[in-house]
Design a protein around this motif. Structure first.
Motif, PDB file in Angstrom:
ATOM      1  N   ILE A 183       0.847  -1.188   0.000  1.00  0.00           N
ATOM      2  CA  ILE A 183       0.000   0.000   0.000  1.00  0.00           C
ATOM      3  C   ILE A 183       0.881   1.236   0.000  1.00  0.00           C
ATOM      4  CG2 ILE A 183      -1.957  -1.119   1.172  1.00  0.00           C
ATOM      5  CD1 ILE A 183      -1.042   0.282   3.763  1.00  0.00           C
ATOM      6  N   GLY A 184       0.335   2.367  -0.461  1.00  0.00           N
ATOM      7  CA  GLY A 184       1.069   3.618  -0.487  1.00  0.00           C
ATOM      8  C   GLY A 184       0.929   4.379   0.817  1.00  0.00           C
ATOM      9  N   GLU A 185       1.690   5.485   0.933  1.00  0.00           N
ATOM     10  CA  GLU A 185       1.672   6.270   2.170  1.00  0.00           C
ATOM     11  C   GLU A 185       0.317   6.924   2.417  1.00  0.00           C
ATOM     12  OE1 GLU A 185       3.524  10.482   1.702  1.00  0.00           O
ATOM     13  OE2 GLU A 185       4.887   9.130   0.666  1.00  0.00           O
ATOM     14  N   SER A 186      -0.419   7.262   1.347  1.00  0.00           N
ATOM     15  CA  SER A 186      -1.734   7.876   1.523  1.00  0.00           C
ATOM     16  C   SER A 186      -2.708   6.887   2.148  1.00  0.00           C
ATOM     17  CB  SER A 186      -2.285   8.366   0.182  1.00  0.00           C
ATOM     18  OG  SER A 186      -1.473   9.385  -0.347  1.00  0.00           O
ATOM     19  N   THR A 187      -2.643   5.621   1.716  1.00  0.00           N
ATOM     20  CA  THR A 187      -3.515   4.590   2.289  1.00  0.00           C
ATOM     21  C   THR A 187      -3.147   4.326   3.741  1.00  0.00           C
ATOM     22  OG1 THR A 187      -3.802   3.555   0.122  1.00  0.00           O
ATOM     23  CG2 THR A 187      -4.351   2.220   2.043  1.00  0.00           C
ATOM     24  N   ALA A 188      -1.844   4.284   4.031  1.00  0.00           N
ATOM     25  CA  ALA A 188      -1.397   4.065   5.415  1.00  0.00           C
ATOM     26  C   ALA A 188      -1.879   5.188   6.325  1.00  0.00           C
ATOM     27  CB  ALA A 188       0.126   3.958   5.456  1.00  0.00           C
ATOM     28  N   GLU A 189      -1.794   6.420   5.840  1.00  0.00           N
ATOM     29  CA  GLU A 189      -2.267   7.561   6.617  1.00  0.00           C
ATOM     30  C   GLU A 189      -3.779   7.483   6.836  1.00  0.00           C
ATOM     31  OE1 GLU A 189      -2.088  12.462   6.560  1.00  0.00           O
ATOM     32  OE2 GLU A 189      -1.785  11.341   4.695  1.00  0.00           O
TER      33      GLU A 189
END
Length: 347
Positions: free
Chosen positions: A210-216
């Motif tokens: 997953i990307g950083e936007s999804t993690a956030e």
């Protein structure tokens, strides 16, 4: 007399801006209460060696991880300080224009929060970028001081107050008394490190990327520092790519997964808090034990983070009201009420 009159005239004809220049988000508060809250992201297009700014803020953040070959979205701030001077200047200029849309005849006076551990070079880079972006005068204030004032702590009183400001790139920890910082430490662990820890956990546990936007998004939707007995274990459906087959994959992640994933960065912040407390004079330590430790910044919004720190350190922690706004509110108060606050001149 003439100089005093001219100074008052200049201040009346120009706006003043308080800026919290964060790694993840930039907040600007004007003298008349207008608030700008935008991601600290810039989208750049590169052609034949020349760079062009496509967009800044929210629009640029949407492009993170989604850009074509000659376009990229970057964060010009790292660990609370400037990592790309030219791009940071463009970003500050854009945000100042948004805040100063009905621009006066004279460029604005600006106050900016900086990490307590910022070097002279890093502080100078922030000043120069703001001046290049159009600021008439730039004043810097240490972020923990601004956060404490914005949280309403009695920083000018002859008693100890303590603040832990958890931002995107850094956590600022400080003990304050009599208008000054007694002990301070910048810990380069914050919300970004937690996002990375969540992404790494999902990769290892569920075998998807997953990307950083999804993690956030996971952190803000169902994130928690700990789950007391009987607490609801919320769930959230996310999309990613299977690391083996490369095919799209949907999984359900729970709050308990977030608790496990961000434990390591939270423990690191705990150790830094303890290190600052260990340096405190006995009288100030006694004051803090009685009044508690204030949590500010975006990290203070993580559910049960005060409970987590309390269980680890045995002290009372409490989130500030409007925790995300503490630094910019405190900076604005310093700008407009400096004499009333009775702060040390170095602030």
């Amino acid at each position: 007399m003439i100089r005093k009159f001219f100074s008052k005239f200049i201040n009346k004809m120009s706006k003043s801006l308080a800026i919290d220049l964060g790694t993840a988000n930039t907040l600007i508060l004007t003298h008349d209460g207008k608030l700008i809250n935008e991601p600290s992201v810039v989208a750049i297009q590169e052609n034949n060696g020349s760079k062009k700014v496509l967009c800044v803020g929210s629009e640029a953040k949407k492009m993170l991880g989604r850009t074509p070959e000659n376009t990229y979205a970057i964060r010009p701030m790292r660990d609370g300080v400037i990592s790309d001077f030219i791009i940071a200047e463009e970003m500050i200029k854009h945000f100042m224009r948004l805040a100063n849309s009905d621009k006066g005849l004279i460029n604005p006076k600006v106050i900016i929060g900086v990490p307590a551990g910022a070097t002279i070079v890093e502080r100078r880079a922030i000043q120069d970028a703001a001046k290049s972006a159009g600021a008439r005068y730039v004043q810097l204030v240490k972020e923990p001081m601004a956060a404490a004032i914005g949280a309403g702590l009695p920083v000018s009183d002859p008693m100890g107050s303590m603040v832990v400001d958890i931002g995107g790139g850094t956590t600022e920890i400080a003990i304050l008394s009599l208008g000054g910082i007694v002990i301070a430490e910048s810990c380069r662990v914050g919300g970004d490190r937690m996002d990375s820890a969540i992404a790494e956990y999902v990769k290892n546990e569920f075998q998807i990327s997953i990307g950083e936007s999804t993690a956030e998004l996971i952190k803000t939707r169902i994130g928690a520092a700990t789950l007391p007995p009987g607490a609801e274990d919320k769930s959230f459906i996310i999309n990613g790519f299977d690391r083996v087959s490369g095919a799209p994959k949907r999984i359900e992640i729970k709050s308990s997964d977030v608790v496990k994933s961000i434990e390591t960065p939270l423990i690191e912040i705990c150790s830094r808090i303890k290190a600052v407390l260990d340096q405190a004079p006995p009288e100030l330590a006694s004051d803090i034990a009685e009044s508690g430790i204030c949590l500010s910044g975006g990290g203070a919004l993580i559910k049960n983070i005060d409970v987590f720190f309390n269980s680890r350190l045995g002290l009372k922690f409490f989130p500030a009201d409007d925790a995300l706004m503490c630094v910019v509110k405190g900076a604005a108060k310093i700008l407009y009420e400096m004499d009333d606050l009775k702060l040390e001149s170095e602030q």
